[in-house]
Scaffold this motif. Structure first.
Motif, PDB file in Angstrom:
ATOM      1  N   GLY A  29     -34.719   9.773  54.687  1.00 12.41           N
ATOM      2  CA  GLY A  29     -35.789  10.690  54.326  1.00 12.41           C
ATOM      3  C   GLY A  29     -35.866  10.821  52.818  1.00 12.41           C
ATOM      4  O   GLY A  29     -34.893  10.520  52.119  1.00 12.41           O
ATOM      5  N   GLU A  77     -39.387   2.734  52.316  1.00 11.43           N
ATOM      6  CA  GLU A  77     -40.562   3.492  52.754  1.00 11.43           C
ATOM      7  C   GLU A  77     -41.272   4.236  51.618  1.00 11.43           C
ATOM      8  O   GLU A  77     -42.017   5.185  51.867  1.00 11.43           O
ATOM      9  CB  GLU A  77     -40.179   4.447  53.880  1.00 11.43           C
ATOM     10  CG  GLU A  77     -39.800   3.708  55.147  1.00 11.43           C
ATOM     11  CD  GLU A  77     -39.818   4.612  56.357  1.00 11.43           C
ATOM     12  OE1 GLU A  77     -40.600   4.337  57.285  1.00 11.43           O
ATOM     13  OE2 GLU A  77     -39.056   5.603  56.389  1.00 11.43           O
ATOM     14  N   HIS A  96     -41.008  12.851  53.514  1.00 10.87           N
ATOM     15  CA  HIS A  96     -40.929  12.091  54.768  1.00 10.87           C
ATOM     16  C   HIS A  96     -39.548  12.294  55.373  1.00 10.87           C
ATOM     17  O   HIS A  96     -38.535  12.160  54.674  1.00 10.87           O
ATOM     18  CB  HIS A  96     -41.171  10.599  54.521  1.00 10.87           C
ATOM     19  CG  HIS A  96     -40.842   9.745  55.707  1.00 10.87           C
ATOM     20  ND1 HIS A  96     -41.521   9.864  56.907  1.00 10.87           N
ATOM     21  CD2 HIS A  96     -39.897   8.790  55.903  1.00 10.87           C
ATOM     22  CE1 HIS A  96     -40.998   9.008  57.780  1.00 10.87           C
ATOM     23  NE2 HIS A  96     -40.011   8.349  57.200  1.00 10.87           N
ATOM     24  N   HIS A  98     -37.091  12.409  59.411  1.00  9.92           N
ATOM     25  CA  HIS A  98     -36.932  11.917  60.788  1.00  9.92           C
ATOM     26  C   HIS A  98     -36.381  13.007  61.697  1.00  9.92           C
ATOM     27  O   HIS A  98     -35.632  12.730  62.627  1.00  9.92           O
ATOM     28  CB  HIS A  98     -35.998  10.703  60.797  1.00  9.92           C
ATOM     29  CG  HIS A  98     -36.350   9.656  59.796  1.00  9.92           C
ATOM     30  ND1 HIS A  98     -35.459   9.125  58.897  1.00  9.92           N
ATOM     31  CD2 HIS A  98     -37.539   9.048  59.534  1.00  9.92           C
ATOM     32  CE1 HIS A  98     -36.072   8.225  58.132  1.00  9.92           C
ATOM     33  NE2 HIS A  98     -37.331   8.171  58.502  1.00  9.92           N
ATOM     34  N   THR A  99     -36.724  14.237  61.397  1.00  7.14           N
ATOM     35  CA  THR A  99     -36.130  15.399  62.040  1.00  7.14           C
ATOM     36  C   THR A  99     -36.307  15.363  63.561  1.00  7.14           C
ATOM     37  O   THR A  99     -37.422  15.229  64.066  1.00  7.14           O
ATOM     38  CB  THR A  99     -36.782  16.682  61.480  1.00  7.14           C
ATOM     39  OG1 THR A  99     -37.036  16.472  60.086  1.00  7.14           O
ATOM     40  CG2 THR A  99     -35.855  17.869  61.660  1.00  7.14           C
ATOM     41  N   ASP A 100     -35.165  15.481  64.269  1.00  5.63           N
ATOM     42  CA  ASP A 100     -35.172  15.325  65.729  1.00  5.63           C
ATOM     43  C   ASP A 100     -36.238  16.173  66.422  1.00  5.63           C
ATOM     44  O   ASP A 100     -36.925  15.702  67.333  1.00  5.63           O
ATOM     45  CB  ASP A 100     -33.807  15.746  66.311  1.00  5.63           C
ATOM     46  CG  ASP A 100     -32.713  14.758  65.998  1.00  5.63           C
ATOM     47  OD1 ASP A 100     -33.010  13.694  65.409  1.00  5.63           O
ATOM     48  OD2 ASP A 100     -31.547  15.060  66.331  1.00  5.63           O
ATOM     49  N   ILE A 103     -39.872  14.863  66.853  1.00  6.35           N
ATOM     50  CA  ILE A 103     -40.146  13.538  67.420  1.00  6.35           C
ATOM     51  C   ILE A 103     -40.647  13.577  68.872  1.00  6.35           C
ATOM     52  O   ILE A 103     -41.522  12.775  69.236  1.00  6.35           O
ATOM     53  CB  ILE A 103     -38.923  12.615  67.231  1.00  6.35           C
ATOM     54  CG1 ILE A 103     -38.756  12.339  65.724  1.00  6.35           C
ATOM     55  CG2 ILE A 103     -39.085  11.310  67.988  1.00  6.35           C
ATOM     56  CD1 ILE A 103     -37.580  11.477  65.347  1.00  6.35           C
ATOM     57  N   HIS A 167     -40.547   8.111  65.223  1.00  6.83           N
ATOM     58  CA  HIS A 167     -40.022   7.889  63.875  1.00  6.83           C
ATOM     59  C   HIS A 167     -39.783   9.212  63.150  1.00  6.83           C
ATOM     60  O   HIS A 167     -38.661   9.506  62.757  1.00  6.83           O
ATOM     61  CB  HIS A 167     -41.043   7.004  63.130  1.00  6.83           C
ATOM     62  CG  HIS A 167     -40.662   6.633  61.738  1.00  6.83           C
ATOM     63  ND1 HIS A 167     -41.270   5.613  61.049  1.00  6.83           N
ATOM     64  CD2 HIS A 167     -39.769   7.161  60.872  1.00  6.83           C
ATOM     65  CE1 HIS A 167     -40.743   5.511  59.836  1.00  6.83           C
ATOM     66  NE2 HIS A 167     -39.834   6.449  59.707  1.00  6.83           N
ATOM     67  N   GLY A 168     -40.815  10.030  62.969  1.00  8.95           N
ATOM     68  CA  GLY A 168     -40.611  11.268  62.212  1.00  8.95           C
ATOM     69  C   GLY A 168     -41.922  11.887  61.798  1.00  8.95           C
ATOM     70  O   GLY A 168     -42.891  11.887  62.561  1.00  8.95           O
ATOM     71  N   THR A 170     -44.520  12.978  58.079  1.00 12.21           N
ATOM     72  CA  THR A 170     -44.798  13.001  56.650  1.00 12.21           C
ATOM     73  C   THR A 170     -45.639  14.231  56.369  1.00 12.21           C
ATOM     74  O   THR A 170     -46.548  14.556  57.147  1.00 12.21           O
ATOM     75  CB  THR A 170     -45.545  11.732  56.215  1.00 12.21           C
ATOM     76  OG1 THR A 170     -44.660  10.613  56.385  1.00 12.21           O
ATOM     77  CG2 THR A 170     -45.993  11.798  54.767  1.00 12.21           C
TER      78      THR A 170
END
Ligand SMILES: [Zn+2]
Length: 254
Positions: A29, A77, A96, A98-100, A103, A167-168, A170
């Motif tokens: 991130g 990224e 950006h 990828h916080t669980d 998702i 993925h996550g 933004t």
């Protein structure tokens, strides 16, 4: 280096460290800031984990996401950031992660909506971008080109947050104070919504409430209070001092 440039670079460090400490970013991130004196450039750390970012890690990138006179290892990224800055002239900061918690909403048809008052500024509609829609299934799902970044930014459109399938997310804002606050409360809102859904029907915030709550003034005492609290909690208080007010760079005409 001007105060505004130094302020923007420090804000990238502070935001990385806050969002790591608050569990929003982990080993991966990133956070970026548009250059306050040249809107075609942006600042972002070299490829180190957010909790470990220091001021010397900050690199400068051009509008295509290429490092400017710098051979350090850039995050793959970075094109997320380049794409959003290209399509959103109002945006000065991008996160950006990828916080669980967010998702599940990117891989189902269940909408992530504001259910707690502190998350009203995620707004009532959060779009989801699916890399396969434009690029098929022959990708590693990372935003590794300007074409990917521009496609993501097109789905973000005028929203503050876009989910990315499997993925996550933004998020983007004109203010780092506003953006960090949103990114802290986005996964908390998701977690509470998921918990409520286990119990049954849930009641999201109402449209009028979202409209009244949704405009966070980054200069308000409440916003500054949370920004300073989170910065101090992650050991960044010294970076708040001097070098101008946090997160509101004055842009030149360039
Ligand atoms: Zn990612």
């Amino acid at each position: 280096m001007t105060d505004a440039v130094e302020r923007a670079r420090r804000d990238v460090v502070i935001a990385n460290r806050i969002l790591a400490a608050e569990g929003v970013l982990d080993a991966f991130g990133h956070v970026s800031a548009r250059h306050p004196l040249d809107k075609n450039l942006f600042f972002m750390a070299q490829s180190v984990s957010p909790e470990l970012v220091e001021i010397d890690d900050i690199m400068t990138f051009d509008a295509q996401g290429n490092p400017v006179d710098d051979r350090r290892h850039a995050s793959v990224e970075r094109f997320i950031h380049a794409g959003v800055y290209a399509r959103r002239p109002d945006v000065n900061f991008v996160v950006h992660g990828h916080t669980d918690e967010v998702i599940p909403f990117s891989i189902t048809d269940v909408a992530l909506v504001p259910v707690i008052n502190v998350a009203a500024d995620i707004t009532a509609h959060i779009p989801t971008w699916d890399i396969a829609d434009e690029f098929g299934d022959n990708t590693n799902t990372l935003i590794s080109s300007m074409a990917h970044g521009l496609s993501l930014a097109q789905t973000l459109a005028d929203h503050r947050v876009v989910l990315m399938r499997g993925h996550g997310f933004t998020a983007a804002s004109s203010s780092i104070v506003q953006l960090v606050r949103l990114c802290v409360y986005l996964p908390r809102n998701a977690r509470i919504q998921l918990e409520a859904m286990r119990l049954g029907e849930f009641r999201p915030l109402k449209a009028g409430e979202i409209a009244r709550l949704g405009e966070i003034d980054p200069d308000s005492p409440a916003s500054q209070r949370s920004w300073r609290y989170w910065a101090r909690k992650c050991g960044c208080e010294s970076l708040l001092e001097n070098a101008g007010a946090p997160g509101r760079p004055a842009f030149s005409a360039s």
